[in-house]
Design an enzyme around this catalytic site. Sequence first.
Site, short mmCIF file in Angstrom:
data_model
loop_
_atom_site.label_atom_id
_atom_site.label_comp_id
_atom_site.label_asym_id
_atom_site.label_seq_id
_atom_site.Cartn_x
_atom_site.Cartn_y
_atom_site.Cartn_z
N ASP A 1 -33.52 -3.18 -64.93
CA ASP A 1 -32.94 -1.86 -64.73
C ASP A 1 -33.05 -1.01 -65.99
O ASP A 1 -32.66 -1.44 -67.07
CB ASP A 1 -31.47 -1.99 -64.33
CG ASP A 1 -31.29 -2.50 -62.92
OD1 ASP A 1 -31.93 -1.94 -62.02
OD2 ASP A 1 -30.53 -3.45 -62.72
N ASP B 1 -34.29 -2.18 -54.73
CA ASP B 1 -32.90 -2.04 -55.17
C ASP B 1 -32.23 -0.71 -54.88
O ASP B 1 -31.01 -0.62 -54.95
CB ASP B 1 -32.81 -2.34 -56.68
CG ASP B 1 -31.45 -2.91 -57.07
OD1 ASP B 1 -30.74 -3.42 -56.18
OD2 ASP B 1 -31.11 -2.86 -58.26
N HIS C 1 -32.30 4.23 -60.08
CA HIS C 1 -31.29 4.02 -59.03
C HIS C 1 -29.93 3.62 -59.58
O HIS C 1 -28.97 3.48 -58.80
CB HIS C 1 -31.80 3.00 -58.01
CG HIS C 1 -32.14 1.66 -58.59
ND1 HIS C 1 -33.40 1.39 -59.09
CD2 HIS C 1 -31.43 0.54 -58.75
CE1 HIS C 1 -33.43 0.15 -59.53
NE2 HIS C 1 -32.23 -0.40 -59.34
#
Length: 1026
Positions: A2, A115, A385
């Site tokens: 991430d 995700d 995200h």
Amino acid sequence: MDVGWVYTVEASMKAYAANVYTTVVENLMNQPEKRFIAVEQEFFRLWWNNVANSIQKSNVYKLIENGQMEFIIGGQVMNDEAVTEYSANIQQLTEGHAFIYETFGVRPQFSWHVDPFGATAAMATLFSLAGFNAHLTSRIDYDKKEEMMKNKGLQFVWKSTASSFGSNEIFTHVMDNYSYCVPSELPFSNRSGFFWNGVALFPDPPKDGIYPNMSLPVTDENLKEYADVMIENIKQRAAWFKTNNVLWPWGCDKQFFNATIQFENMDKLMKYIQASSADYGVSVRYATVGEYFKALHDANESWDVKTEGDFIPYSSAPHEAWTGFYTSRSFLKGLARHSQSLLHAGESIFSLYTHLPNSTKTIDMTYALNKLKKLRWSSAEVQHHDGVTGTESPIVRDMYVSHLTSSSNGVRDAIEQMIEGLITKDDKKKVELNFHGHRTKDPVNGVLRISTKPVPIIVYNPLGWPMNRTIRLNVTGKNICIKDADGKSVPAQVLPCLNKSGPYQLFFFANLPALGYNTYFIQSGYQDSNHTHDSQMTSSTAYNNLKQTTNSKQTTNSKRRNKYTEKTMAISNDCYAITVDNTTNYLEYIKLKQSGKQIKFQNLFMEYDAHSDVANGQVSNNYIFRPKADAQVVGQKVKLDVVRGPLVQEIRQSFYDLFQDKPRYVVTFRLYTLPGYHDNLICNRIEVDLQVGPLKINKELIIRFTTSVHNSRTIHTDENAYQMMERRPRDNVSEPVAQNYYPMVSTAFIEDIKSDIRFTALAERTHGVGSISDGKMEIMLLRRLVNNEFEDHNFNLTLNDTVIVRPTLWLLLANSSLSSLLQHQARLQLENPPLVLAADYRQEEQLTSLFHSRKDVTTHRFINKWRQLFNSKFSSITCELPANVHLLTLKTPGWNYDDNHSKHVNNTKINVEFGKGEKRKEQTTENFKRVMVRFHHLFAEGKHSSMSKPVSIDIQKLLVKFGKISSIDERSLTGIWSKGDLKRWKWNTNTKNNKSNELYHRGEELRGTEFTISPQDIRTFFVKFT
């Protein structure tokens, strides 16, 4: 990996991300059968630019050429799908694709959106336009996924738009219940399963290489036990798909940071299973996502076609509706959108600056490009995200804010200097410009100081159509005169500030050319009878005891403290008359003057009380919205200020708790009248400015509009600002409010089909929106949550935001035809306001050099002298751009790769031979000749009688001021494919018109410099000018 979430990018690079690529590359080079997919480019680019040595770079080239390393998605990040705007998604995809293609000569062809919290049809369309052959997603409603698994429906061809342009469909694979991770539990061990890395350790990797929670090593004793678990899981997954090819993703979040130990254990297991394949009935091999999709494609299976709907909203289980993040961290959502708008304007200005023959070079082009590149990076980064979604930790939020703020300020500095170059006729006579308006780099100094000396104001229109725009400036005085570049008086109006100690607000209408600028001159004093108008304000206060009853009606106990009748027509223009109930100071009716219809229209601020204790089940958090009951009205005291004038009229409502002197929430409704001219959009919009926050703890604030528009709870919301989706009420769900919430990236409307009335709301940032009852639309504005969900973790995903946010809405009330006509340009105008720059005359030497003396200079002489020295008005577009087509991109990227793919691939091979992955000097120079131009047809098929039709555009005629076009090439959405080279896979479908499993092109051919664009299509071109 991430790009954000719990840890900053810098912390992640230090703790594990850099080690992923360092150790993976080493292991892949040692064993050619191994494979690895690289998804988000930010970490890879940071490793490539700051960590990798020349040998490692050379090895990456070889791994890519051998098919061992594959770039999937290829964007800067794995962007969110629910709350992101489509131009920002295109930009972040382009940012990553350009780096990959420029560096390696390869082009990503598959997505890996495992995700993001829900999947939109619009994103599937963008992937198809980018040239992808298949799309992979995961997070969809749990009950929908279970049904699809049961029916082997997790794979299908998604026809993602109702319009029929080119290749608007893509093969889609939905991950099963295990999503993108291997099973995390083992029946024979209390450790995690298949994660021999363990868990990444922050802030530094352990010196002894021992990480927390490392899986039990594979040994001869447990080899069969591991194999049995893996085979059982593979067979379980195989039962949910149509072919005998099973994708078993080996990894999860923050894995492969010690690839050596990971691969050592994987190898033992893979070799054992393959040796026992006859017994297990399963054959295994390392593969990339591309190899998996190739196997599916070669299977020659026929697939169902999905033609309606999307996978929004997303619920992971009962009572777990992921609809709270549509609003979480509203400040960051606004900053991200405003930064993207600034980037859009900056890109077009840079193209004008670099290509218009008469621009004065006031700033180094490479310097300006580097400023744009930093904003390209930070704007792409925040689309992650766990970025713009507001689901990150506070420290990561601060990282995004810092990156966006600093890079936006850099672009503003560059724009100021480039505009100076565009307006200057004589390079010896220059003027400094400073940003003004509501999105300035320095809000404190964003007040325009008015004096008797004229101040030139440059107003730049970043959109491709000429238009009238309302300009609002904070000014120091109220006796003001405005002249245009011809010396004619410009009607304007000054309004008092809501805060008595604040500056005045100046409103005037600027007539702006397409993708160009106009100049206005502001000074104090009255010059003639057309001077700026004053405003008249009246005030009243109502004391209310408003409580929701079971039938949603209100009971009122009000002391009337005003002199008006119970119902008063407060403000009006040529399109609307807005009536206020003076017993409550709430809006009551809106009359549509052109049709004579009167619409009930009431606004209320309301708060949901959030679940906050895990002892009572799921709580509201950054992701999930779970209210305890219906929202309650807030504001026992409502102060009403009505401001009237010939150009601008306002209703200002301030909401107080009973014994408070400071308002909790403020909303302003504003109408405009353009004198002597009827502008449909200016007249038909109601501008709404909000000031909300800070909230009390565990409150979720909405503004609810109650109307007589009978919509039976059906609401239409946009997907990524690209297309509209009908959202019918979802009944018999565990969370009847939260599961009927949707993202409003830019637009939502409810309509009464029988009466042909549509109520549309437009926003400049994403909000959650729903129609929970007939005739009502509620928009969530702000959330503040503190719960005990993560007490046992170090995640610190608190949403204890104490911010004040100031979002803006535009409201339209009209029939469906007029609403549809206005909606798209209104959205774009709201998101892309004009840039306002004022000449900086604080340095008297600068003034003297221009005009020798300002003493006793009349306004007329001043304007004439200005016009002699500077260009006062300019449009870069010569012929009119059709009203249904948006000039989505005008950009000089600076990429230095060859347009010819074969030549470029050959150049990348030379780089490897020349310097083990290092670029040659001649390939590090920016290419300023190539211009990227994108056009977007705004209307879908069948949505408007005249606008939903194909239209032709001649790029040469449109951009003739740039010079003669020497070459033009149509490209894929992100520019890395020439249209002539792009041949996407065709998938067999279970439809009557299915042809064969053949390759196919998209779109109508370019005719010289002219092309025809179909409804909803986006066409991308590389253009070079002589």
